[in-house]
Design an enzyme around this catalytic site. Structure first.
Site, PDB file in Angstrom:
ATOM      1  N   SER A  51       0.820  -1.218   0.000  1.00 51.05           N
ATOM      2  CA  SER A  51       0.000   0.000   0.000  1.00 51.05           C
ATOM      3  C   SER A  51       0.853   1.268   0.000  1.00 51.05           C
ATOM      4  O   SER A  51       0.355   2.357  -0.307  1.00 51.05           O
ATOM      5  CB  SER A  51      -0.937   0.010   1.212  1.00 51.05           C
ATOM      6  OG  SER A  51      -1.864  -1.049   1.149  1.00 51.05           O
ATOM      7  N   GLY A 229      -4.177  -2.121  -1.104  1.00 52.33           N
ATOM      8  CA  GLY A 229      -3.345  -1.780  -2.252  1.00 52.33           C
ATOM      9  C   GLY A 229      -3.132  -0.283  -2.355  1.00 52.33           C
ATOM     10  O   GLY A 229      -3.777   0.505  -1.664  1.00 52.33           O
ATOM     11  N   GLY A 231      -2.550   3.599  -4.486  1.00 53.30           N
ATOM     12  CA  GLY A 231      -3.137   4.387  -5.574  1.00 53.30           C
ATOM     13  C   GLY A 231      -4.540   4.870  -5.285  1.00 53.30           C
ATOM     14  O   GLY A 231      -5.092   4.709  -4.195  1.00 53.30           O
ATOM     15  N   CYS A 257      -9.171  -2.012   3.322  1.00 54.64           N
ATOM     16  CA  CYS A 257      -8.481  -0.843   2.764  1.00 54.64           C
ATOM     17  C   CYS A 257      -8.904  -0.582   1.313  1.00 54.64           C
ATOM     18  O   CYS A 257     -10.010  -0.136   1.090  1.00 54.64           O
ATOM     19  CB  CYS A 257      -6.978  -0.998   2.935  1.00 54.64           C
ATOM     20  SG  CYS A 257      -6.527  -1.036   4.686  1.00 54.64           S
ATOM     21  N   GLN A 261     -12.703   0.265  -0.290  1.00 49.82           N
ATOM     22  CA  GLN A 261     -13.045   1.318  -1.246  1.00 49.82           C
ATOM     23  C   GLN A 261     -13.643   0.743  -2.523  1.00 49.82           C
ATOM     24  O   GLN A 261     -14.508   1.362  -3.152  1.00 49.82           O
ATOM     25  CB  GLN A 261     -11.795   2.150  -1.534  1.00 49.82           C
ATOM     26  CG  GLN A 261     -11.290   2.892  -0.305  1.00 49.82           C
ATOM     27  CD  GLN A 261      -9.814   3.267  -0.372  1.00 49.82           C
ATOM     28  OE1 GLN A 261      -9.088   2.866  -1.284  1.00 49.82           O
ATOM     29  NE2 GLN A 261      -9.354   4.037   0.599  1.00 49.82           N
ATOM     30  N   ASN A 299      -3.396   2.553   7.056  1.00 52.99           N
ATOM     31  CA  ASN A 299      -2.505   3.073   6.022  1.00 52.99           C
ATOM     32  C   ASN A 299      -3.334   3.387   4.790  1.00 52.99           C
ATOM     33  O   ASN A 299      -3.508   2.552   3.914  1.00 52.99           O
ATOM     34  CB  ASN A 299      -1.409   2.067   5.680  1.00 52.99           C
ATOM     35  CG  ASN A 299      -0.600   2.504   4.477  1.00 52.99           C
ATOM     36  OD1 ASN A 299      -0.588   3.681   4.120  1.00 52.99           O
ATOM     37  ND2 ASN A 299       0.067   1.566   3.828  1.00 52.99           N
ATOM     38  N   GLY A 301      -4.769   6.912   2.150  1.00 55.08           N
ATOM     39  CA  GLY A 301      -4.827   8.341   1.847  1.00 55.08           C
ATOM     40  C   GLY A 301      -6.136   8.750   1.199  1.00 55.08           C
ATOM     41  O   GLY A 301      -6.349   9.924   0.917  1.00 55.08           O
ATOM     42  N   PHE A 302      -7.017   7.750   0.936  1.00 54.49           N
ATOM     43  CA  PHE A 302      -8.333   8.005   0.365  1.00 54.49           C
ATOM     44  C   PHE A 302      -9.394   7.467   1.322  1.00 54.49           C
ATOM     45  O   PHE A 302      -9.119   6.565   2.128  1.00 54.49           O
ATOM     46  CB  PHE A 302      -8.474   7.331  -1.003  1.00 54.49           C
ATOM     47  CG  PHE A 302      -7.615   7.930  -2.078  1.00 54.49           C
ATOM     48  CD1 PHE A 302      -8.137   8.829  -2.995  1.00 54.49           C
ATOM     49  CD2 PHE A 302      -6.263   7.592  -2.171  1.00 54.49           C
ATOM     50  CE1 PHE A 302      -7.339   9.392  -3.978  1.00 54.49           C
ATOM     51  CE2 PHE A 302      -5.456   8.152  -3.147  1.00 54.49           C
ATOM     52  CZ  PHE A 302      -6.000   9.055  -4.059  1.00 54.49           C
ATOM     53  N   HIS A 343      -6.489  -2.268   8.970  1.00 55.90           N
ATOM     54  CA  HIS A 343      -5.787  -3.541   8.787  1.00 55.90           C
ATOM     55  C   HIS A 343      -6.028  -4.496   9.957  1.00 55.90           C
ATOM     56  O   HIS A 343      -5.280  -4.478  10.943  1.00 55.90           O
ATOM     57  CB  HIS A 343      -4.279  -3.291   8.632  1.00 55.90           C
ATOM     58  CG  HIS A 343      -3.892  -2.718   7.317  1.00 55.90           C
ATOM     59  ND1 HIS A 343      -3.649  -3.493   6.210  1.00 55.90           N
ATOM     60  CD2 HIS A 343      -3.728  -1.431   6.914  1.00 55.90           C
ATOM     61  CE1 HIS A 343      -3.334  -2.717   5.175  1.00 55.90           C
ATOM     62  NE2 HIS A 343      -3.386  -1.467   5.583  1.00 55.90           N
ATOM     63  N   GLU A 345      -5.362  -7.546   9.977  1.00 52.64           N
ATOM     64  CA  GLU A 345      -4.279  -8.531   9.978  1.00 52.64           C
ATOM     65  C   GLU A 345      -2.985  -7.972  10.530  1.00 52.64           C
ATOM     66  O   GLU A 345      -1.950  -8.635  10.498  1.00 52.64           O
ATOM     67  CB  GLU A 345      -4.036  -9.027   8.545  1.00 52.64           C
ATOM     68  CG  GLU A 345      -3.101  -8.181   7.699  1.00 52.64           C
ATOM     69  CD  GLU A 345      -3.606  -6.774   7.400  1.00 52.64           C
ATOM     70  OE1 GLU A 345      -2.767  -5.891   7.151  1.00 52.64           O
ATOM     71  OE2 GLU A 345      -4.828  -6.549   7.419  1.00 52.64           O
TER      72      GLU A 345
END
Length: 370
Positions: A51, A229, A231, A257, A261, A299, A301-302, A343, A345
């Site tokens: 990520s 992941g 982007g 994550c 989305q 973690n 950013g979107f 997360h 995990e």
């Protein structure tokens, strides 16, 4: 262990701010989106988390590298970050089980970084100004030359990166006793996610990010796991289409994550880039279904658009962030699909959220018994 000789290094931010320090890792130049992680431990897990692909990571903890590296703590098959920014970088390690130093690890991976800068001042700056691109160099000192190279670094908004970190070949793991078959759509999956599934009796088969749904269905999985992941999620259109087809088949689905989305996007709910993302091991989240709070590793950013979600007929909120009320979890009202923005995990921790894997297994069991 050979002694590393540090050279001068420069960090140039997109808004023109300059920090000067010492080099770490390989001598070179690297650019990417600058973001900070507040975790006090687990730096190797951070550096190998897919990520973080395309990002320069600022570790806010004072000392990085002091316990060295070892193979069992990686989350993927390589270092994923573009570069590292930190205060004190330790070229020596004290852990007896370590297999080498972080400096050697970075040299072998070709990672560039800068240390001996005021990371508190840097983090305060980007907290106010927002996440931005930056470039670090231990070979170029001319600021104008660095500005030109920085201008070539793409913006994270609109950037599709799952194709850069996903597996190219299908692979699988089996527990001793197989109870369920789970197809994993790899957008940048972390190894500990696979370990958690296998530990619960799931045979997992990991597919590349662009695998057609029909191809995954040939394996006849009991359910789907859509991974984390890097982007912009809105740009990861092939995975959005796959999730839509998973939902159409009413197959159990668990997303984390980026997978979270993807579930939102598949239901027509937008995502947007945050001023500063959530990155660290200490983010408080409330489970609205149980009323309990949990400390989470994050973690991203979107984030999913709360306004569009509020009155959605098919999707409901299950978790919220207690710091800023952003959406941390959703589920479908009429289909066996749910997701979280963090997360569960997480390794080395915290482990408050591992129950979500049990919830997914319960969905798999219900689906099999229908």
């Amino acid at each position: 262990m050979k002694k590393h000789i540090s050279s001068e290094a420069v960090l140039l931010l997109e808004d023109g701010t300059i920090f000067k320090g010492k080099s770490l890792g390989r001598i070179g130049t690297a650019g990417g989106e600058l973001c900070f992680n507040t975790g006090m431990t687990g730096y190797q897990e951070i550096f190998t988390d897919p990520s973080y692909f395309g990002q320069l990571v600022v570790n806010t903890v004072s000392h990085v590298g002091n316990y060295g590296v070892q193979q069992e703590e990686v989350e993927s098959d390589k270092v994923q970050i573009s570069g590292l920014v930190c205060k004190d970088f330790s070229h020596f390690f004290s852990r007896k089980t370590a297999e080498g130093s972080l400096q050697e690890y970075f040299e072998n991976a070709g990672i560039v970084g800068i240390c001996e800068i005021d990371t508190r001042a840097l983090v305060r700056h980007i907290r106010d100004k927002g996440a931005m691109n930056a470039i670090v160099s231990s070979e170029i000192t001319d600021i104008e030359e660095l500005r030109m190279k920085l201008a070539e670094v793409p913006s994270m908004a609109g950037l599709e990166l799952a194709s850069q970190v996903s597996t190219h070949d299908v692979y699988e793991f089996k527990p001793d006793e197989v109870k369920y078959k789970v197809a994993v759509l790899d957008l940048g999956v972390k190894r500990n996610s696979l370990r958690n599934l296998v530990a619960r009796g799931c045979e997992v088969k990991v597919f590349p990010y662009n695998t057609p749904f029909e191809e995954m269905e040939k394996w006849n999985p009991d359910g789907y796991f859509v991974s984390n992941g890097p982007g912009d999620p809105a740009a990861t259109k092939v995975a959005i289409d796959s999730v839509k087809q998973i939902l159409d088949k009413h197959k159990p689905m668990f997303g984390i994550c980026m997978g979270h989305q993807m579930l939102a996007q598949a239901n027509g709910i937008a995502t947007y880039k945050m001023h500063n993302g959530h990155r660290g091991l200490n983010h408080p989240v409330k489970n609205l279904l149980t009323g309990r709070s949990e400390i989470t590793s994050q973690n991203h950013g979107f984030v999913v658009d709360a306004e569009q979600l509020r009155n959605h007929p098919e999707v409901e909120v299950t978790h919220i962030n207690l710091n800023d009320d952003t959406i941390e979890g959703i589920r479908m009202k009429t289909k066996p699909a749910f997701s979280v923005q963090y997360h569960p995990e997480s390794s080395p921790g915290p482990h408050d959220s591992t129950y979500l894997f049990d919830d997914f297994v319960a969905l798999l069991e219900q689906s099999k018994n229908k």
